[in-house]
Design a protein around this motif. Structure first.
Motif, PDB file in Angstrom:
ATOM      1  N   GLY A 122      39.295  45.899  31.119  1.00 10.97           N
ATOM      2  CA  GLY A 122      40.300  46.786  31.693  1.00 10.97           C
ATOM      3  C   GLY A 122      40.857  46.329  33.023  1.00 10.97           C
ATOM      4  O   GLY A 122      41.742  47.003  33.595  1.00 10.97           O
ATOM      5  N   ALA A 173      43.078  44.787  35.801  1.00 16.06           N
ATOM      6  CA  ALA A 173      44.526  44.583  35.869  1.00 16.06           C
ATOM      7  C   ALA A 173      44.851  43.110  36.092  1.00 16.06           C
ATOM      8  O   ALA A 173      44.160  42.409  36.828  1.00 16.06           O
ATOM      9  CB  ALA A 173      45.123  45.427  36.986  1.00 16.06           C
ATOM     10  N   GLN A 232      51.672  44.485  38.458  1.00 16.97           N
ATOM     11  CA  GLN A 232      50.760  44.439  37.322  1.00 16.97           C
ATOM     12  C   GLN A 232      51.549  44.133  36.056  1.00 16.97           C
ATOM     13  O   GLN A 232      52.536  44.809  35.745  1.00 16.97           O
ATOM     14  CB  GLN A 232      50.007  45.760  37.139  1.00 16.97           C
ATOM     15  N   GLU A 265      46.598  43.637  31.209  1.00 16.44           N
ATOM     16  CA  GLU A 265      45.275  44.235  31.341  1.00 16.44           C
ATOM     17  C   GLU A 265      44.287  43.474  30.475  1.00 16.44           C
ATOM     18  O   GLU A 265      44.576  43.155  29.324  1.00 16.44           O
ATOM     19  CB  GLU A 265      45.338  45.704  30.911  1.00 16.44           C
ATOM     20  N   ARG A 323      40.999  42.590  28.188  1.00 18.21           N
ATOM     21  CA  ARG A 323      40.150  43.214  27.184  1.00 18.21           C
ATOM     22  C   ARG A 323      38.846  42.407  27.103  1.00 18.21           C
ATOM     23  O   ARG A 323      38.276  42.069  28.132  1.00 18.21           O
ATOM     24  CB  ARG A 323      40.892  43.274  25.843  1.00 18.21           C
ATOM     25  N   ALA A 341      43.538  37.989  37.735  1.00 19.49           N
ATOM     26  CA  ALA A 341      42.797  39.230  37.495  1.00 19.49           C
ATOM     27  C   ALA A 341      41.451  39.125  38.198  1.00 19.49           C
ATOM     28  O   ALA A 341      40.664  38.218  37.907  1.00 19.49           O
ATOM     29  CB  ALA A 341      42.594  39.463  35.998  1.00 19.49           C
TER      30      ALA A 341
END
Length: 296
Positions: free
Chosen positions: A239, A241, A248, A251, A253, A281
């Motif tokens: 999760g 960003a 942004q 996202e 996973r 990220a």
């Protein structure tokens, strides 16, 4: 080398009874009439609003359907389906005697008498084997008796490797893995590449959540896609960003071994793939890849 992994995180839900086909047809995203002793499918169950709830493989075995789904959510799926039974002649249960295995590597189908046609099924020992309906490159899945499964595959000169090895293989091909990659009651099928991976049928007629799925396709409303990514640095948390400068754009996973799956905004995807822009990220550099099977 062709290897196999025992998938302890998968379970088998059984759907039997005289009305089993019509019951599932009105609920799932794919065409249950495509499922025969020779053909398996991948499909999803959605909310009435068209949001992801569950995904599963469906095969026909000994006069009933077997749904290969996440073991941790199997009973929840069973309870959900039970709510829709009403007066339908449908029997739901859990297959306790079989285990799900993934077999993968170059030429894997030859070990089971299978071609490279996604979903093709063949009998094997006390169970079945089928080419992954999402993508033939994902190999073959088998449902075999728990006590004999490992010996059955080793007897045809296959080598067991960890489930983590298979997970790394999956990430390399950019294939989503259930609720690890798709958010329950939020994700939509086309963002998760169900069309490219043979998980939705556009000709079957109505099913729960069809309206949003069809509208997204035919009105060109898709702005995000799930894609494989390479990670330089520590693997970001689920999760996390993904940023381009301070904006942004995606996202994270699931991740493993420097690979991951990310939901990315399409307007930034091509520039990130070519290196025109840099994505980050949680301090790690994220480089998306467009898989060979993608048509976006």
């Amino acid at each position: 080398m062709v290897s196999f992994s025992i998938l302890q995180d998968r379970g088998l839900l059984t759907v039997g009874g005289a009305d089993r086909s019509s019951f599932l047809q009105g609920l799932i995203s794919n065409d249950i009439n495509s499922v025969t002793p020779d053909c398996a499918i991948w499909s999803a169950l959605l909310t009435p609003q068209g949001k992801y709830l569950y995904d599963f493989f469906i095969t026909e075995f000994e006069g009933r359907y077997l749904l290969d789904c996440e073991a941790a959510r199997l009973m929840d799926l069973g309870r959900r389906l039970s709510k829709y039974k009403l007066r339908a002649s449908v029997d739901l249960g859990k297959e306790e005697g079989m285990v799900v295995l993934a077999v993968y590597g170059a030429g894997v189908g030859e070990y089971f008498g299978l071609t490279e046609n996604p979903g093709e099924v063949a009998a094997f020992r006390d169970g079945i084997a089928f080419v992954d309906p999402r993508l033939a490159d994902m190999g073959v899945r088998t449902f075999l008796g728990k006590k004999s499964a490992k010996a059955a595959l080793e007897s045809i000169d296959l080598e067991e490797v960890s489930a983590e090895s298979y997970d790394t293989f999956r990430l390399g091909l950019g294939i989503p893995d259930g609720s690890r990659d798709m958010i329950v009651d939020k994700s939509i099928l086309l963002e998760s590449n169900f069309e490219e991976l043979n998980g939705v049928d556009w000709e079957k007629g109505c099913y729960m959540g069809q309206e949003l799925t069809a509208r997204t396709k035919y009105r060109g409303l898709l702005k995000k896609r799930m894609v494989p990514v390479d990670i330089e640095g520590r693997e970001p948390s689920l999760g996390a960003a993904i940023f381009c400068d301070k904006r942004q754009v995606g996202e994270m996973r699931s991740t493993r071994a420097g690979l991951g799956i990310a939901l990315m905004r399409l307007e930034y995807l091509e520039r990130a793939i070519t290196g025109e822009i840099k994505l980050v990220a949680e301090g790690s550099i994220i480089t998306p890849r467009k898989p060979e099977w993608a048509n976006f």
